[in-house]
Write a protein that holds these residues in place. Structure first.
Motif, PDB file in Angstrom:
ATOM      1  N   TYR A 106     -15.906   3.131  -3.593  1.00 21.61           N
ATOM      2  CA  TYR A 106     -16.034   4.540  -3.211  1.00 21.61           C
ATOM      3  C   TYR A 106     -16.903   5.335  -4.183  1.00 21.61           C
ATOM      4  N   PHE A 126     -10.297   1.265  -6.460  1.00 23.54           N
ATOM      5  CA  PHE A 126     -10.150   0.743  -5.112  1.00 23.54           C
ATOM      6  C   PHE A 126     -11.037  -0.480  -4.893  1.00 23.54           C
ATOM      7  N   GLN A 127     -10.653  -1.285  -3.907  1.00 25.42           N
ATOM      8  CA  GLN A 127     -11.400  -2.490  -3.580  1.00 25.42           C
ATOM      9  C   GLN A 127     -12.844  -2.171  -3.192  1.00 25.42           C
ATOM     10  N   ASN A 128     -13.051  -1.068  -2.484  1.00 25.58           N
ATOM     11  CA  ASN A 128     -14.382  -0.740  -1.961  1.00 25.58           C
ATOM     12  C   ASN A 128     -15.165   0.239  -2.837  1.00 25.58           C
ATOM     13  N   SER A 171     -12.127   6.111 -13.232  1.00 28.64           N
ATOM     14  CA  SER A 171     -10.669   6.255 -13.202  1.00 28.64           C
ATOM     15  C   SER A 171     -10.106   6.677 -14.556  1.00 28.64           C
ATOM     16  N   ASN A 220       0.860   4.175  -2.810  1.00 31.50           N
ATOM     17  CA  ASN A 220       0.673   5.584  -2.466  1.00 31.50           C
ATOM     18  C   ASN A 220       1.786   6.451  -3.051  1.00 31.50           C
ATOM     19  N   PHE A 263      -7.347   5.917 -10.301  1.00 32.49           N
ATOM     20  CA  PHE A 263      -7.332   5.007  -9.158  1.00 32.49           C
ATOM     21  C   PHE A 263      -8.582   4.133  -9.162  1.00 32.49           C
ATOM     22  N   SER A 288       0.832  -1.211   0.000  1.00 34.92           N
ATOM     23  CA  SER A 288       0.000   0.000   0.000  1.00 34.92           C
ATOM     24  C   SER A 288       0.863   1.256   0.000  1.00 34.92           C
ATOM     25  N   ASP A 306      -6.031  -1.010  -6.267  1.00 35.16           N
ATOM     26  CA  ASP A 306      -5.762  -1.547  -4.944  1.00 35.16           C
ATOM     27  C   ASP A 306      -6.747  -2.675  -4.652  1.00 35.16           C
TER      28      ASP A 306
END
Length: 237
Positions: free
Chosen positions: A104, A100-102, A164, A60, A98, A56, A175
């Protein structure tokens, strides 16, 4: 594609001797211990490693969300290590997407509106049409007005992928992109990443625990205790 096919292509993102230390309150933790890494346009790189290995932190740094303690970050051949926060934000918006796994996603917005979010502060009359086109490309042309609670996990992830890409990035950072998906849906998402890197010449870099990702990647690196362990010779670094 064989890794040799990328050897003569200039990197879009590069880390040289990157170290990252954190002061955890009396103890200095070194999350990255001298990372050399490149990714090139049209390449899909998987980064694997156990929890706490620095994955991670590396993501970043690649995403210009965190600056290294030591070392150099090059974006499109330009040293961006010591840019101001405002300059970093501008570079991220220009070049980096980006996923992300969740997901957002904003629950009160439609799929189209969620994809448009990164463009909200721009005077860009093409953003709405571009959002619709991207959703259609990822197979959601019939879900444009659906809100997140009306979409499956795989559909939400595809909305996140479209979002993205709305600013036409050169790098897509993911991620754990398949972490909340069943295996078949995860395969669909990975096929989408493959299409994106081939058709749009985007460098896709995915941090993952999912071995399925490595089957789609051009190259897999293993991060262990803040150090890279390569499965194949890391060409050009």
């Amino acid at each position: 594609m064989d890794t040799d096919d990328f050897a003569d292509v200039d990197p879009v993102i590069e880390l040289r001797g990157v170290r990252k230390r954190y002061d955890t309150g009396g103890e200095i933790v070194e999350a990255l211990k001298g990372i050399d890494f490149v990714a090139r346009p049209g390449e899909f790189v998987a980064i694997m490693g156990p929890s706490g290995s620095g994955k991670s932190t590396m993501l970043n740094v690649l995403g210009l969300l965190d600056a290294p303690t030591e070392g150099v970050v090059l974006l499109n051949g330009r040293d961006v290590t010591d840019l101001s926060d405002e300059e970093m934000t501008l570079e991220r918006k220009r070049s980096i997407g980006f996923v992300f796994q969740n997901f957002y996603l904003i629950p009160t917005l439609t799929a189209t509106e969620n994809v448009e979010v990164p463009t909200l502060f721009d005077d860009d009359p093409t953003a709405h049409d571009r959002a619709i086109d991207l959703l259609s490309r990822v197979g959601l042309g019939d879900r444009l007005e659906h809100r997140p609670n009306q979409l499956s996990g795989g559909q939400k992830q595809r909305v996140a992928i479209a979002r993205s890409l709305v600013n036409r990035p050169r790098i897509l950072l993911a991620d754990e992109p398949t972490g909340n998906l069943d295996r078949e849906t995860g395969r669909t998402i990975l096929e989408e990443f493959t299409r994106i890197k081939e058709e749009d010449d985007v460098a896709v870099i995915a941090v993952t625990h999912d071995s399925q990702v490595t089957k789609y990647a051009d190259r897999t690196i293993n991060l262990v205790d803040g150090l890279i362990r390569t499965e194949e010779d890391d060409y050009g670094t």
